[in-house]
Every structure is written in C-alpha cells, then in structure tokens.
Design an enzyme around this catalytic site. Structure first.
Site, short mmCIF file in Angstrom:
data_model
loop_
_atom_site.label_atom_id
_atom_site.label_comp_id
_atom_site.label_asym_id
_atom_site.label_seq_id
_atom_site.Cartn_x
_atom_site.Cartn_y
_atom_site.Cartn_z
N LYS A 49 0.83 -1.19 -0.04
CA LYS A 49 0.06 0.04 0.00
C LYS A 49 1.01 1.23 0.00
CE LYS A 49 -4.23 1.33 2.06
NZ LYS A 49 -5.31 0.92 2.80
N ARG A 62 -25.10 -2.46 7.74
CA ARG A 62 -24.96 -3.72 7.63
C ARG A 62 -25.16 -4.56 8.73
NH1 ARG A 62 -20.04 -5.02 4.24
NH2 ARG A 62 -20.74 -4.34 2.32
N GLU A 75 -18.95 -5.56 10.66
CA GLU A 75 -19.86 -4.88 11.48
C GLU A 75 -21.01 -5.78 12.27
OE1 GLU A 75 -19.15 -3.97 8.39
OE2 GLU A 75 -17.95 -1.97 8.73
C1 LIG Z 1 -18.69 -1.92 5.18
C2 LIG Z 1 -17.67 -1.30 5.32
N1 LIG Z 1 -16.87 -1.19 6.45
C3 LIG Z 1 -15.83 -0.07 6.60
C4 LIG Z 1 -15.43 0.53 5.43
C5 LIG Z 1 -14.31 1.60 5.49
N2 LIG Z 1 -12.94 1.14 4.83
C6 LIG Z 1 -12.74 1.55 3.37
S1 LIG Z 1 -11.45 1.11 2.95
C7 LIG Z 1 -11.28 0.03 4.12
C8 LIG Z 1 -9.99 -1.00 4.18
C9 LIG Z 1 -10.10 -1.85 3.05
O1 LIG Z 1 -8.81 -2.66 3.09
P1 LIG Z 1 -8.55 -3.44 1.90
O2 LIG Z 1 -9.76 -4.24 1.53
O3 LIG Z 1 -7.28 -4.34 2.39
O4 LIG Z 1 -8.00 -2.50 0.84
P2 LIG Z 1 -6.58 -1.52 0.81
O5 LIG Z 1 -7.22 -0.37 1.16
O6 LIG Z 1 -5.86 -2.29 1.86
O7 LIG Z 1 -6.39 -1.80 -0.62
C10 LIG Z 1 -12.09 0.19 5.19
C11 LIG Z 1 -12.22 -0.64 6.38
C12 LIG Z 1 -16.12 0.51 4.25
N3 LIG Z 1 -15.64 1.14 3.17
N4 LIG Z 1 -17.17 -0.48 4.33
#
Ligand SMILES: Cc1ncc(C[n+]2csc(CCOP(=O)(O)OP(=O)(O)O)c2C)c(N)n1
Length: 635
Positions: A282, A396, A368
């Site tokens: 990242k 959710r 969630e």
């Molecule tokens: C249901 C939900 N919960 C929390 C979030 C907040 N959120 C946005 S991106 C993210 C991290 C996602 O991690 P990953 O899938 O590994 O993607 P990366 O950013 O590491 O590429 C989170 C927790 C969300 N978008 N949707």
C-alpha cells in the site's frame, strides 16, 4: 508526449507493447500523486494497485470483460485509464467525479461501491447472469485482504466455489486494511507468505521435476507431482481457497507488471473459479505512504516533497476525537466498559482507547454484523460494550441490532459517527438512515446530542443506566464549542428535552446538529417578527412527553428538524404521536430532514445548504409555514 497522454481508454493501453507498461505504471502513479497532493482524497490504495490496474486493463477486454473493484477507494488509477483522467482533479467535489466507482459515471465501473466486500458477490452475479443469457466474457473481482476479512466475501466464495463456472477473483494482499489488517485470515495469509520453507520446497520440487530423466519419467513425475501437491497443501496460502473450490494461483508479485500480464493471460484461458493472490504494498511509489500506509490511506492536500499537509488544522476538535477521549475517561472509571470498532480505529478515534486500555479494545475487522453480535454476547456477561461504527456501515448490522441486541434487551451502546451528511465520500457514506432504523427498533433508546459535551453526557448516562440498547449519533464535523473534561459536564436527566428559547408562532423540535442551526434560524426570524420556540430534542425515543405535549398544544406550527432521512425519521415519528393526542385544532406539522433521495458528494456545509438544512433553509421553511398557519383555538 507522455504515454498517458495517448491513453484515452484501455484500448489505447492495449495498443502499447508489453515493454512500455512499466512507463505507463510510472506515469499513472505520478498523476495520482499529483492530483491527490493538490486536492486530497484516497491515496495509498490506488498507488498499491497501479501495476494491477494496468495489467488488468491490458489483458482483459474491458469494458466487455467485467472488472469489479471492491469498495472503490483504490480506483483512481482505474479512472485515469478509463477516460476520466482530465476530470480526476474534480474527484470528491460537488458535480465532480465520484469518490468510488459508480455505474452511472462510466461503463468501466461495472458495479457501484463504497462499502467493503461486495465485489465477489456482485461479480459472481454477473458471471451467473452471463451464463444464463448465453453471453461470453470474463468477470474479474478485485478485493483487498482487509475486505476479505468480511463475512460477505466468504458467503460469495462459498456460493461460487466448486461450480465450474468461469470466474476470477484477484486478492490484492497488502497486509493492510485502513489500519493494519486484523484477524485469523490475515495471520494465515501473512504467515504462509513469509514462511521461507514454503518457497524453498516449492522451487526444490520444480527443480527435481526438471532434472529427472524421462526413463524414470512417469513414476517420478507422478511422485513429484503428488509431492508438490501435498507440499502445496501443507504450506500454500491458497489451501483455504482450493478447499472452497477455487484454483489458487500465487502468490505473485503485484508490482511486477510483466509477471502480472503473463499470469492474467494464462488465467484468462483457464476454466472454472480461479483466485489470483497478488502481493502488493500500500502506498507504493511514495516513500511517506510506504513507510506509514495507515496515515496515508487518505490524505488532505500535501506537499509532494515533504509529505506535510497544506491545510492548517482548525481550532475546535472533531466530534470523533471528543468521543475517543471521553470514552477513555468513562472506561478509566468503569472497568466493565469495552470499545469495539469494525476496522476503523482512527475514523472512530477508538485508537486512543486501544492505547489506554488495550485489553478492553476490540477491532473485529470489516465485520460490522459480527461486531454487534459479539457485543451482545459480551453484554450477557455483564460487560458494557460501546460499539463505535459509522452510521452508514451499521446498516450492515441491522438484523444483529434487532435480533441479537434489542430483542433480548441487552445493554449495548451504539456510537454512530458520520451521522447525517458525510461530505465528500458521498451517498455511500452519508449516515442518512440511522434515525429511521433506530426509531423502528422496540426498546432502543435513540439520542442525538447538540454538541460535544452533550454527546459525552449521553454516553455517560447510557453506560451508567446499562438497562438496554442505546444509540448516540454525531456528525463528521468539528464540535461547535469547546468540551470540558467529563467530570465538569453536567449530568442529563434521562429522556428530557431542553427548552432553549420561547416564541408563540412556531416551535422547532430540533435534534442533534440541527439544534444550533434552528436556534440561528429562530434568531434571524425574530428580527422579522416571527417568534419561534426552539427545543433541543436530544432524546428521540423515549422522548420528553410533558414538554412535547405542552409544545404541541401551545403552538400553531410544529416543525421537526433532523439531519437524517425525512421518511420514517423523527418528524414522521412525532407526527404520529401528535395525531395520537387527538387535538381538536391540531397544529400544522412539518418535518425537515434529508430528502427521500440519495444526496451527492461534496463539501458538507454546501450539501446541507442545498437540502435546506442550514439556518437559512430552516428559516425559509418556517417563514412559509407561519404565513399559512391555521388559527389557534382561543385559550
Ligand atoms: C462495510 C465497510 N466498513 C468499513 C469501510 C471503511 N473502509 C474503507 S477502505 C477500508 C480498508 C479496506 O482494506 P482492503 O480491502 O485491504 O483494501 P486496501 O485499502 O488495503 O487496498 C475500510 C475498512 C467500508 N468502506 N465499508
């Protein structure tokens, strides 16, 4: 002329030779860094998938082949390559490009997102839809390892595996969610990849296979094949996916664009469900983000060289900070209080709780629903869980709120951040529905504070009473006034409203952020001779019956004001209560709130003004209502 200047859509990319792709990757990274450094936005995730994005659009025939990005926060480079490079600087602003993927923005955005972990389900639906309608194209879902910790992703894998249908999932594994990824799945993936024995044995087996003369041939080959298979099963990170019925390919270097092109090329020719496991970093290509991907998940405008933010921080703290600090103070005094977050430690400011009380802090990952039911379980044992989840993400977990918490009367406190207009993140992130959905739950105490001090007083009361489910909501905004230490904040009598000013023409029954806006509106109207009462309805349910009745009986116009969806909201709820009073001359009742429509992305204040939820909008509405008010019964 740069290569990027020649790429208007992926067909231009596909016209390039494979040896030109490294340069494209460099250019899209540079462009992304340029734009976000000036405008702010989601940052590190797109940098991490630069090679993946280029390779996927290079190998697959997008938009005919369906590419589904999970969440969509990593899709900036996808937007750059799919005809939206010119408009990238408008991203997240009103009328500009959307922060995530949207079907109505581009045919390359095959599925809208913003919430995590929907990609595999949606892509699987597309694959089945393709087969049902006799079409022929590839479907590729790209999901992060953080989102892979969400139950929905497994439900989809479980449904799709062992079916024989052609379907590709790319697991973009950067070992990060927003914060460091958590949970057993994360440990499983990381443990295997970092296990040197795995890689050693893997290359040894390959070597033996190559060296064996054909005379010994068949037997040896079969033996070696089996050996590789069992070694793979012992050591491969893909075992879990293989068992679920996916062919596992990987792990591959997600920053080697040539290898990615070659792998996707092969995978494209394979049949059945396939999972490609790509390892990425990242923030790749921007040192500050590589060193600290957590901070650089999203960024405000910054200096490209120093990495320093350009905006000076405002005077008053955000609600989330006040919540985080206040919750620590509450937990200092009450050892039974615990904090739960679903992968949002800094977004909810529970990170400060983690520091203060690490043993009472739980990050459940992007889960969630599980977080809420886990809290319900804790509550059965006398623990006092405070579940800090954004209003939009708690959608959710609605059934968990109802079935696991409220139906059993369990004392779980829901702290809902980003309630109301969330601003630049747009319709997927606005917390429009929590008032409506919380009011609908029998036994739920529903509250909305007018400022930071009241938020802490309500939270304190919730944990002290500990007598059933409570919800408290707050906006993505700075608190309107400084917040003293918890010990200096006056307690609130349960279920009481607060009468803030008196006026005979109209009563404004306001909640949360709309209390101060209504006061401001009332003061402006006063100068015009329109006299308004303003009540702070900090308890939405149960509410202050005596103040309510008094207000409704003594005013010809009753206006409810809430920063939440107006259908089934507080206004609708009170309209029913007013009706139940069976007044001979009922007042004129009007509900102000967020419209029954999806509010777009943009700056919070601008959006609030647009939907009439600023002092001016409230005053305009009241002016109109008072001018057309019914005659009151003589006293
Ligand atoms: C249901 C939900 N919960 C929390 C979030 C907040 N959120 C946005 S991106 C993210 C991290 C996602 O991690 P990953 O899938 O590994 O993607 P990366 O950013 O590491 O590429 C989170 C927790 C969300 N978008 N949707």
């Amino acid at each position: 002329m740069s290569l990027l200047d020649r790429i208007n859509d992926p067909s231009d990319l596909r016209a390039l030779g494979p040896d030109q792709l490294d340069q494209v990757v460099r250019e899209v990274r540079e462009r992304h860094i340029d734009v976000v450094s000036q405008k702010g936005g989601h940052f590190g995730a797109s940098l991490g998938v630069a090679e993946l994005t280029v390779a996927l659009h290079y190998v697959f025939d997008t938009p005919r082949d369906q590419l589904v990005w999970d969440t969509g926060h990593q899709a900036y480079i996808h937007k750059i390559l799919t005809g939206r490079n010119d408009r990238l600087p408008s991203i997240r602003t009103r009328g500009g490009l959307a922060p995530f993927c949207r079907r109505d923005e581009s045919e390359y955005d095959t599925f809208g997102a913003g919430h995590a972990a929907t990609s595999i389900s949606a892509a699987w639906g597309m694959a089945v839809g393709r087969d049902l309608t006799g079409e022929d194209f590839d479907v590729v879902a790209v999901i992060g390892d953080g989102a892979m910790g969400c139950g929905l992703a497994y439900e989809a894998l479980n449904n799709a595996g062992h079916t024989g249908r052609d379907f590709i999932v790319v697991l973009n594994d950067n070992d990060m969610s927003i914060a460091p990824a958590v949970g057993a799945m994360n440990k499983y993936l990381t443990g295997m990849i970092t296990n040197p024995a795995y890689n050693k044995v893997r290359s040894l087996v390959k070597e033996v296979l190559h060296r064996t003369p054909t005379a010994v041939g068949d037997v040896m080959e079969e033996l070696a094949g089996r050996m590789e298979e069992s070694v793979k099963h012992l050591l491969t990170p893909g075992l879990i996916f293989e068992e679920l019925g996916f062919r596992y390919v990987g792990p591959i270097d997600g920053h080697d664009v040539r290898q990615l092109v070659e792998t996707f090329g092969r995978v494209r020719g394979m049949r059945g469900p396939i999972l490609v496991h790509a390892l990425t970093q990242k923030g790749r290509g921007f040192t500050h983000a590589e060193d600290d991907p957590w901070t650089w998940h999203a960024a405000g405008p910054f200096d490209k060289v120093t990495g320093k933010g350009k905006k000076s921080s405002p005077g008053l703290p955000r609600y989330q900070k006040v919540f985080g600090k206040g919750l620590v103070e509450l937990a200092d005094a009450d050892p039974r209080i615990v904090a739960i977050t679903a992968a949002m430690p800094d977004g909810t400011s529970t990170d400060v709780f983690q520091e203060a009380h690490p043993d009472r802090y739980f990050d459940v990952g992007i889960a969630e629903g599980h977080g809420v039911t886990f809290a319900a379980g804790l509550a059965t044992r006398g623990v006092k869980p405070v579940v800090a989840i954004y209003s939009t993400f708690l959608q959710r977990a609605f059934d968990n709120v109802v079935h696991d918490v409220a139906l059993q009367g369990l004392p779980v406190v829901f702290g809902m951040d980003r309630a109301g207009i969330a601003g630049e993140d747009g319709p997927t992130h606005h917390g429009a529905l929590d008032i409506a959905y919380m009011l609908a739950v029998p036994g739920m105490t529903v509250t909305a504070p007018k400022d930071g001090s009241e938020m802490l007083a309500l939270l304190r009361l919730a944990t002290q009473r500990n007598d059933g489910p409570w919800s408290v909501r707050w906006p993505r905004a700075a608190v309107p006034a400084a917040v003293p230490p918890l010990g200096e904040i006056e307690p609130i009598e349960p279920f009481t409203w607060e009468l803030l000013r008196n006026g005979a023409d109209c009563v404004l029954l306001a909640t949360g952020t709309m209390v101060l806006a209504s006061l401001e509106a009332a003061e402006a109207l006063d100068a015009e001779g329109v006299r308004c009462t303003v009540v702070n309805c900090r308890f939405l349910k149960p509410y202050d019956r005596s103040v309510f009745e008094e207000m409704v009986r003594s005013h010809p116009v009753v206006v409810t004001v809430e920063e939440g969806q107006v259908s089934n909201g507080f206004g609708a709820y009170l309209a029913r209560e007013i009706d139940a009073l069976e007044l001979e001359t009922p007042p004129r009742v009007s509900a102000l709130g967020m419209p029954d429509a999806y509010v777009e992305h943009g700056a919070r204040d601008g959006l609030l003004a647009e939907i009439g939820l600023d002092p001016e909008g409230i005053a305009t509405r009241v002016r109109h209502l008072v001018a057309s008010r019914p005659e009151m019964e003589p006293a």
